[in-house]
Design a protein around this motif. Sequence first.
Motif, PDB file in Angstrom:
ATOM      1  N   PRO A  61     155.820 104.656  56.847  1.00  0.00           N
ATOM      2  CA  PRO A  61     154.917 105.799  57.024  1.00  0.00           C
ATOM      3  C   PRO A  61     154.993 106.761  55.842  1.00  0.00           C
ATOM      4  O   PRO A  61     156.063 107.013  55.286  1.00  0.00           O
ATOM      5  N   ASP A  62     153.828 107.272  55.471  1.00  0.00           N
ATOM      6  CA  ASP A  62     153.707 108.258  54.389  1.00  0.00           C
ATOM      7  C   ASP A  62     153.990 107.675  53.006  1.00  0.00           C
ATOM      8  O   ASP A  62     154.023 108.415  52.019  1.00  0.00           O
ATOM      9  N   VAL A  63     154.204 106.377  52.933  1.00  0.00           N
ATOM     10  CA  VAL A  63     154.359 105.711  51.636  1.00  0.00           C
ATOM     11  C   VAL A  63     153.146 104.799  51.450  1.00  0.00           C
ATOM     12  O   VAL A  63     152.979 103.825  52.185  1.00  0.00           O
ATOM     13  N   PRO A  64     152.264 105.113  50.515  1.00  0.00           N
ATOM     14  CA  PRO A  64     151.039 104.317  50.360  1.00  0.00           C
ATOM     15  C   PRO A  64     151.334 102.888  49.928  1.00  0.00           C
ATOM     16  O   PRO A  64     152.279 102.624  49.191  1.00  0.00           O
ATOM     17  N   LEU A  65     150.496 101.993  50.432  1.00  0.00           N
ATOM     18  CA  LEU A  65     150.610 100.595  50.035  1.00  0.00           C
ATOM     19  C   LEU A  65     150.087 100.431  48.605  1.00  0.00           C
ATOM     20  O   LEU A  65     149.300 101.263  48.132  1.00  0.00           O
ATOM     21  N   PRO A  66     150.491  99.387  47.905  1.00  0.00           N
ATOM     22  CA  PRO A  66     150.005  99.173  46.537  1.00  0.00           C
ATOM     23  C   PRO A  66     148.480  99.105  46.481  1.00  0.00           C
ATOM     24  O   PRO A  66     147.837  98.549  47.383  1.00  0.00           O
ATOM     25  N   LYS A  67     147.902  99.671  45.456  1.00  0.00           N
ATOM     26  CA  LYS A  67     146.451  99.687  45.300  1.00  0.00           C
ATOM     27  C   LYS A  67     145.858  98.284  45.260  1.00  0.00           C
ATOM     28  O   LYS A  67     144.726  98.056  45.660  1.00  0.00           O
ATOM     29  N   SER A  68     146.655  97.332  44.759  1.00  0.00           N
ATOM     30  CA  SER A  68     146.149  95.964  44.601  1.00  0.00           C
ATOM     31  C   SER A  68     145.722  95.351  45.927  1.00  0.00           C
ATOM     32  O   SER A  68     144.881  94.447  45.957  1.00  0.00           O
ATOM     33  N   ILE A  69     146.279  95.828  47.036  1.00  0.00           N
ATOM     34  CA  ILE A  69     145.964  95.243  48.340  1.00  0.00           C
ATOM     35  C   ILE A  69     144.505  95.475  48.709  1.00  0.00           C
ATOM     36  O   ILE A  69     143.881  94.647  49.379  1.00  0.00           O
ATOM     37  N   GLU A  70     143.935  96.583  48.251  1.00  0.00           N
ATOM     38  CA  GLU A  70     142.569  96.936  48.634  1.00  0.00           C
ATOM     39  C   GLU A  70     141.534  95.954  48.090  1.00  0.00           C
ATOM     40  O   GLU A  70     140.456  95.813  48.658  1.00  0.00           O
ATOM     41  N   SER A  71     141.856  95.285  46.997  1.00  0.00           N
ATOM     42  CA  SER A  71     140.872  94.389  46.375  1.00  0.00           C
ATOM     43  C   SER A  71     141.187  92.906  46.559  1.00  0.00           C
ATOM     44  O   SER A  71     140.567  92.054  45.926  1.00  0.00           O
ATOM     45  N   LEU A  72     142.131  92.575  47.436  1.00  0.00           N
ATOM     46  CA  LEU A  72     142.511  91.176  47.631  1.00  0.00           C
ATOM     47  C   LEU A  72     141.371  90.372  48.258  1.00  0.00           C
ATOM     48  O   LEU A  72     140.704  90.833  49.190  1.00  0.00           O
ATOM     49  N   ARG A  73     141.163  89.158  47.762  1.00  0.00           N
ATOM     50  CA  ARG A  73     140.139  88.277  48.311  1.00  0.00           C
ATOM     51  C   ARG A  73     140.735  86.962  48.828  1.00  0.00           C
ATOM     52  O   ARG A  73     140.405  86.519  49.917  1.00  0.00           O
ATOM     53  N   LYS A  74     141.600  86.371  48.029  1.00  0.00           N
ATOM     54  CA  LYS A  74     142.120  85.045  48.382  1.00  0.00           C
ATOM     55  C   LYS A  74     143.152  85.055  49.509  1.00  0.00           C
ATOM     56  O   LYS A  74     143.076  84.227  50.426  1.00  0.00           O
ATOM     57  N   PRO A  75     144.154  85.935  49.488  1.00  0.00           N
ATOM     58  CA  PRO A  75     145.211  85.845  50.498  1.00  0.00           C
ATOM     59  C   PRO A  75     144.742  86.247  51.901  1.00  0.00           C
ATOM     60  O   PRO A  75     143.868  87.110  52.063  1.00  0.00           O
ATOM     61  N   LEU A  76     145.354  85.636  52.888  1.00  0.00           N
ATOM     62  CA  LEU A  76     145.218  86.079  54.272  1.00  0.00           C
ATOM     63  C   LEU A  76     146.250  87.177  54.491  1.00  0.00           C
ATOM     64  O   LEU A  76     147.435  86.968  54.252  1.00  0.00           O
ATOM     65  N   VAL A  77     145.810  88.340  54.923  1.00  0.00           N
ATOM     66  CA  VAL A  77     146.731  89.446  55.197  1.00  0.00           C
ATOM     67  C   VAL A  77     146.991  89.496  56.697  1.00  0.00           C
ATOM     68  O   VAL A  77     146.052  89.535  57.497  1.00  0.00           O
ATOM     69  N   VAL A  78     148.265  89.474  57.059  1.00  0.00           N
ATOM     70  CA  VAL A  78     148.653  89.477  58.475  1.00  0.00           C
ATOM     71  C   VAL A  78     149.614  90.630  58.732  1.00  0.00           C
ATOM     72  O   VAL A  78     150.616  90.786  58.026  1.00  0.00           O
ATOM     73  N   GLY A  79     149.318  91.423  59.742  1.00  0.00           N
ATOM     74  CA  GLY A  79     150.209  92.499  60.146  1.00  0.00           C
ATOM     75  C   GLY A  79     151.138  92.027  61.250  1.00  0.00           C
ATOM     76  O   GLY A  79     150.687  91.441  62.243  1.00  0.00           O
ATOM     77  N   LEU A  80     152.423  92.224  61.071  1.00  0.00           N
ATOM     78  CA  LEU A  80     153.410  91.832  62.073  1.00  0.00           C
ATOM     79  C   LEU A  80     153.805  93.051  62.905  1.00  0.00           C
ATOM     80  O   LEU A  80     154.135  94.105  62.373  1.00  0.00           O
ATOM     81  N   LEU A  81     153.767  92.874  64.227  1.00  0.00           N
ATOM     82  CA  LEU A  81     154.090  93.944  65.157  1.00  0.00           C
ATOM     83  C   LEU A  81     155.210  93.512  66.087  1.00  0.00           C
ATOM     84  O   LEU A  81     155.456  92.313  66.265  1.00  0.00           O
TER      85      LEU A  81
END
Length: 277
Positions: A178-198
């Motif tokens: 929390p309160d630590v921004p994710l890398p900017k590169s994530i916003e422009s990703l096309r190829k990888p599948l992004v999965v959130g683990l809960l």
Amino acid sequence: MERHYCHLHLISDATGETLIAVSRAVAAQYQGVSSLEHIYPLVRTRRQLERVINEIAAAPGMVLFTLVDQELAHRLEEGCKEIGAPCLSVLQPILNLFQSYLGAPATPRPGAQHMLNADYFRRIDALNFTLMHDDGQQSENYEAADVLLIGVSRTSKTPTSIYLANRGVKTANIPFVPDVPLPKSIESLRKPLVVGLLATPDSIVQVRRMRLLSLDADQDSPYVDRHVVADEVAQSRKLFERRGWATIDVTRRSIEETAAAIIDLYNIHRLKFISCS
């Protein structure tokens, strides 16, 4: 519950990984039984086999084997019959099915599944990539990943990544803080599948407490405060929903189950990516 123990002899002309996986999958169905494993890998000569048969005689029990050399297989079956130990070839029923369907016999090749082929080097490449992109490292190179895992601390990101790598899937992972921004590169990703683990806050707190205990660290920390953890999980869930990322609750899943679910999602994602390219 009273536990019962039995000897289980696993004999292979290769590494024995197939036997270990199959036997443990079956043994897991018997809650009151524990098998004492005797593993004999790389058994490829008569001399080696005779030593194994002597050890079976010293501790009789069930025998499972994967020996493609028919002479060795027959000798093992004879030896087990003399001892009175039940014996089963794990591969033979499957080989028979293949032969019946394909109309051709197999070519015996001990350890053929471990040959240094393209698939082997693909898995090694994936493992190297995954280790280099663990825990938020080299975020500028995420576009080269097949899968990117994101989650709060102790949601099994690293072990899941390594398991996926062993299946040939290049996996990067990054912690959500929390309160630590994710890398900017994530916003422009096309190829990888992004999965959130809960996971549930209670399960995360339990794992974190064990982690602190192993490090002999202070247990009175926000890191294991349930309210703080619950807020972390809530914020991560909101992020995943906002970005439209797939999510998996790992609370009651093994690493293998989580990885299987991710691979299923990745196969669908890959087809969509290829069709849009």
